[in-house]
Design an enzyme around this catalytic site. Structure first.
Site, PDB file in Angstrom:
ATOM      1  N   SER A 146       1.043  -0.895  -0.267  1.00  0.00           N
ATOM      2  CA  SER A 146      -0.062   0.134  -0.040  1.00  0.00           C
ATOM      3  C   SER A 146       1.101   1.340  -0.128  1.00  0.00           C
ATOM      4  O   SER A 146       1.965   1.149   0.771  1.00  0.00           O
ATOM      5  CB  SER A 146      -1.044  -0.387   1.044  1.00  0.00           C
ATOM      6  N   TYR A 159      -3.354  -0.534   9.794  1.00  0.00           N
ATOM      7  CA  TYR A 159      -3.102  -0.518   8.926  1.00  0.00           C
ATOM      8  C   TYR A 159      -1.494  -0.066   8.098  1.00  0.00           C
ATOM      9  O   TYR A 159      -1.135  -1.024   7.192  1.00  0.00           O
ATOM     10  CB  TYR A 159      -4.532   0.339   8.096  1.00  0.00           C
TER      11      TYR A 159
HETATM   12  P1  NAP Z   1     -11.688  -5.219  -0.571  1.00  0.00           P
HETATM   13  O1  NAP Z   1     -13.132  -4.797  -1.088  1.00  0.00           O
HETATM   14  O2  NAP Z   1     -12.234  -5.227   0.957  1.00  0.00           O
HETATM   15  O3  NAP Z   1     -11.494  -6.845  -0.381  1.00  0.00           O
HETATM   16  C1  NAP Z   1     -10.560  -7.801   0.245  1.00  0.00           C
HETATM   17  C2  NAP Z   1     -10.613  -8.719   0.399  1.00  0.00           C
HETATM   18  O4  NAP Z   1     -10.623  -9.940   1.647  1.00  0.00           O
HETATM   19  C3  NAP Z   1     -12.767  -9.349   1.267  1.00  0.00           C
HETATM   20  O5  NAP Z   1     -13.035 -10.221  -0.238  1.00  0.00           O
HETATM   21  C4  NAP Z   1     -12.371  -9.767   2.800  1.00  0.00           C
HETATM   22  O6  NAP Z   1     -13.653 -10.301   2.233  1.00  0.00           O
HETATM   23  C5  NAP Z   1     -11.124 -10.550   2.328  1.00  0.00           C
HETATM   24  N1  NAP Z   1     -10.398 -10.818   3.318  1.00  0.00           N
HETATM   25  C6  NAP Z   1     -11.192 -10.007   4.146  1.00  0.00           C
HETATM   26  N2  NAP Z   1     -10.629 -10.761   5.967  1.00  0.00           N
HETATM   27  C7  NAP Z   1     -10.195 -11.474   4.965  1.00  0.00           C
HETATM   28  C8  NAP Z   1      -9.831 -13.900   5.553  1.00  0.00           C
HETATM   29  N3  NAP Z   1      -9.544 -13.049   7.715  1.00  0.00           N
HETATM   30  N4  NAP Z   1      -9.385 -14.785   5.098  1.00  0.00           N
HETATM   31  C9  NAP Z   1      -9.689 -14.363   3.433  1.00  0.00           C
HETATM   32  N5  NAP Z   1      -9.781 -13.252   3.177  1.00  0.00           N
HETATM   33  C10 NAP Z   1     -10.320 -12.093   4.051  1.00  0.00           C
HETATM   34  O7  NAP Z   1     -10.329  -4.221   0.026  1.00  0.00           O
HETATM   35  P2  NAP Z   1      -9.248  -4.010  -1.609  1.00  0.00           P
HETATM   36  O8  NAP Z   1      -9.600  -2.909  -1.912  1.00  0.00           O
HETATM   37  O9  NAP Z   1      -9.563  -5.107  -2.886  1.00  0.00           O
HETATM   38  O10 NAP Z   1      -7.851  -4.178  -1.857  1.00  0.00           O
HETATM   39  C11 NAP Z   1      -7.527  -5.513  -1.458  1.00  0.00           C
HETATM   40  C12 NAP Z   1      -5.802  -5.160  -0.741  1.00  0.00           C
HETATM   41  O11 NAP Z   1      -5.187  -4.302  -1.426  1.00  0.00           O
HETATM   42  C13 NAP Z   1      -5.902  -5.613   0.478  1.00  0.00           C
HETATM   43  O12 NAP Z   1      -4.644  -5.926   1.010  1.00  0.00           O
HETATM   44  C14 NAP Z   1      -5.772  -3.981   0.573  1.00  0.00           C
HETATM   45  O13 NAP Z   1      -5.261  -3.343   1.812  1.00  0.00           O
HETATM   46  C15 NAP Z   1      -5.001  -3.414  -0.195  1.00  0.00           C
HETATM   47  N6  NAP Z   1      -5.023  -2.497  -1.023  1.00  0.00           N
HETATM   48  C16 NAP Z   1      -6.228  -1.628  -1.638  1.00  0.00           C
HETATM   49  C17 NAP Z   1      -6.268  -0.404  -1.900  1.00  0.00           C
HETATM   50  C18 NAP Z   1      -7.720   0.417  -2.111  1.00  0.00           C
HETATM   51  O14 NAP Z   1      -7.226   1.285  -2.802  1.00  0.00           O
HETATM   52  N7  NAP Z   1      -8.663  -0.129  -2.250  1.00  0.00           N
HETATM   53  C19 NAP Z   1      -5.133   0.522  -1.925  1.00  0.00           C
HETATM   54  C20 NAP Z   1      -3.757  -0.062  -1.635  1.00  0.00           C
HETATM   55  C21 NAP Z   1      -3.935  -1.471  -0.743  1.00  0.00           C
HETATM   56  P3  NAP Z   1     -14.663  -9.583   3.116  1.00  0.00           P
HETATM   57  O15 NAP Z   1     -15.107  -8.789   2.479  1.00  0.00           O
HETATM   58  O16 NAP Z   1     -15.185 -10.705   4.166  1.00  0.00           O
HETATM   59  O17 NAP Z   1     -14.179  -8.709   4.532  1.00  0.00           O
HETATM   60  C1  GCO Z   2      -6.871   5.091   3.267  1.00  0.00           C
HETATM   61  C2  GCO Z   2      -7.372   4.301   2.358  1.00  0.00           C
HETATM   62  C3  GCO Z   2      -5.559   3.640   1.764  1.00  0.00           C
HETATM   63  C4  GCO Z   2      -5.693   2.645   0.865  1.00  0.00           C
HETATM   64  C5  GCO Z   2      -4.526   2.524   0.352  1.00  0.00           C
HETATM   65  C6  GCO Z   2      -3.754   3.019  -0.584  1.00  0.00           C
HETATM   66  O1  GCO Z   2      -8.087   4.918   4.164  1.00  0.00           O
HETATM   67  O2  GCO Z   2      -5.867   5.761   3.748  1.00  0.00           O
HETATM   68  O3  GCO Z   2      -7.742   3.107   2.496  1.00  0.00           O
HETATM   69  O4  GCO Z   2      -5.070   2.937   3.056  1.00  0.00           O
HETATM   70  O5  GCO Z   2      -6.501   1.524   0.664  1.00  0.00           O
HETATM   71  O6  GCO Z   2      -3.664   1.536   1.266  1.00  0.00           O
HETATM   72  O7  GCO Z   2      -2.064   2.756  -1.175  1.00  0.00           O
END
Ligand code: NAP
Ligand code: GCO
Length: 266
Positions: A146, A159
């Site tokens: 992230s 986080y």
């Molecule tokens: P999301 O929409 O919340 O999806 C996360 C997935 O992981 C969901 O299906 C969730 O299931 C599942 N999960 C959570 N806890 C779990 C567990 N204990 N065992 C198995 N599955 C589990 O998140 P996303 O935005 O797609 O993000 C995916 C990854 O990218 C995460 O690691 C997040 O930190 C990272 N990320 C996201 C962003 C962003 O801007 N969106 C940016 C940087 C990094 P539930 O629906 O039950 O929670």
């Molecule tokens: C926040 C956002 C971020 C993104 C991502 C950024 O609350 O600042 O959720 O944490 O998820 O991780 O890279």
């Protein structure tokens, strides 16, 4: 280098938490590059939702219910996948949660829960797949880090601590298992339009953009939020032979936000 270096034909890829969101997009892209996709999610409803979505996308994925924080369940999952599909060649540690709470209002239990899913689980799942990768003579591990692997902000202490730790776990797996032809790298998404960030983009009662939405637009040279599709090419690269000498690196896919001081207020 042959262009086939980007092919994932014959490879088995496990993407955790991939019923929707970033995990689903990355898994779909790996499938289009030739990989056989297996994914897990935390309950049967989500797995069924994911299976339907993969089928609609024309992808023959196999889904399993597994909580990535449960080491016994993860070990059993990896064994089952090996028996039913094949030994895992590619692991994407995608599953993750966030809790946006001011640090002094956050309980230790809440802090531990985020660390458990976002840092302990990538350790647990990587530890489960590495032996099979060593036996096969190759492996790819991609940790979804992230921007918060580099920067902090209010309300995301757990986080950021987890994602900062995940960056260092990425470097350590690369260091400890590189000699077995295992490459471990990270992808650091910027702000991506998924359910996880939906609260930061909600329209205000007067119809205006969320203040945080406006903030991110001003801080991003690309002047837009990322989409899950923006992450697919980088994931294919890091999952393929084209990156066999890339190890311990976090590839930020952030529209330039980490490079930019931000647009001067008009
Ligand atoms: P999301 O929409 O919340 O999806 C996360 C997935 O992981 C969901 O299906 C969730 O299931 C599942 N999960 C959570 N806890 C779990 C567990 N204990 N065992 C198995 N599955 C589990 O998140 P996303 O935005 O797609 O993000 C995916 C990854 O990218 C995460 O690691 C997040 O930190 C990272 N990320 C996201 C962003 C962003 O801007 N969106 C940016 C940087 C990094 P539930 O629906 O039950 O929670
Ligand atoms: C926040 C956002 C971020 C993104 C991502 C950024 O609350 O600042 O959720 O944490 O998820 O991780 O890279």
């Amino acid at each position: 280098m042959e262009i086939t270096a980007f092919s994932l034909e014959g490879k088995v890829a496990l993407v955790t938490g991939a019923s929707y969101g970033i995990g689903f997009a990355i898994a779909s892209g790996l499938a289009k590059a030739g990989a056989k996709i297996v994914f897990n999610d935390i309950n049967q409803d989500l797995v069924d939702k994911g299976m339907a979505a993969y089928k609609e996308a024309g992808i023959d994925a196999k889904g399993y219910v597994c909580d990535v924080t449960d080491e016994d369940a993860v070990q059993a999952l990896v064994k089952t996948i090996a028996e039913e599909v094949g030994v895992i060649d590619i692991l994407v540690n995608n599953a993750g949660i966030i809790k946006r709470i001011p640090m002094c209002d956050m309980t230790a239990a809440q802090f531990r829960q985020v660390i458990d899913v976002d840092l302990n689980a990538p350790f647990i799942v990587s530890k489960a797949v590495i032996p099979g990768m060593i036996e096969k003579g190759h492996g790819k591990i991609i940790n979804i880090c992230s921007m918060m692997s580099e920067l902090g902000r209010e309300t995301v202490s757990a986080y950021a601590a987890a994602k900062g730790g995940l960056k260092m776990l990425t470097k350590n797996i690369a260091s400890e298992y590189g000699e077995f032809n295992i490459q471990c790298n990270g992808i650091g998404p910027g702000y991506i339009e998924t359910p996880q960030t939906a609260p930061l983009r909600e329209r205000q009662p007067d119809g205006s953009r969320h203040p945080f939405d406006q903030f991110i637009i001003a801080k991003t040279p690309a002047a837009r939020w990322g989409t899950t599709e923006d992450l697919v090419g980088p994931a294919i690269f890091l999952a393929s032979d084209a990156s066999n000498f890339v190890n311990g690196h976090v590839l930020y896919v952030d529209g330039g936000i980490l490079a930019y001081i931000g647009k001067q207020p008009q």
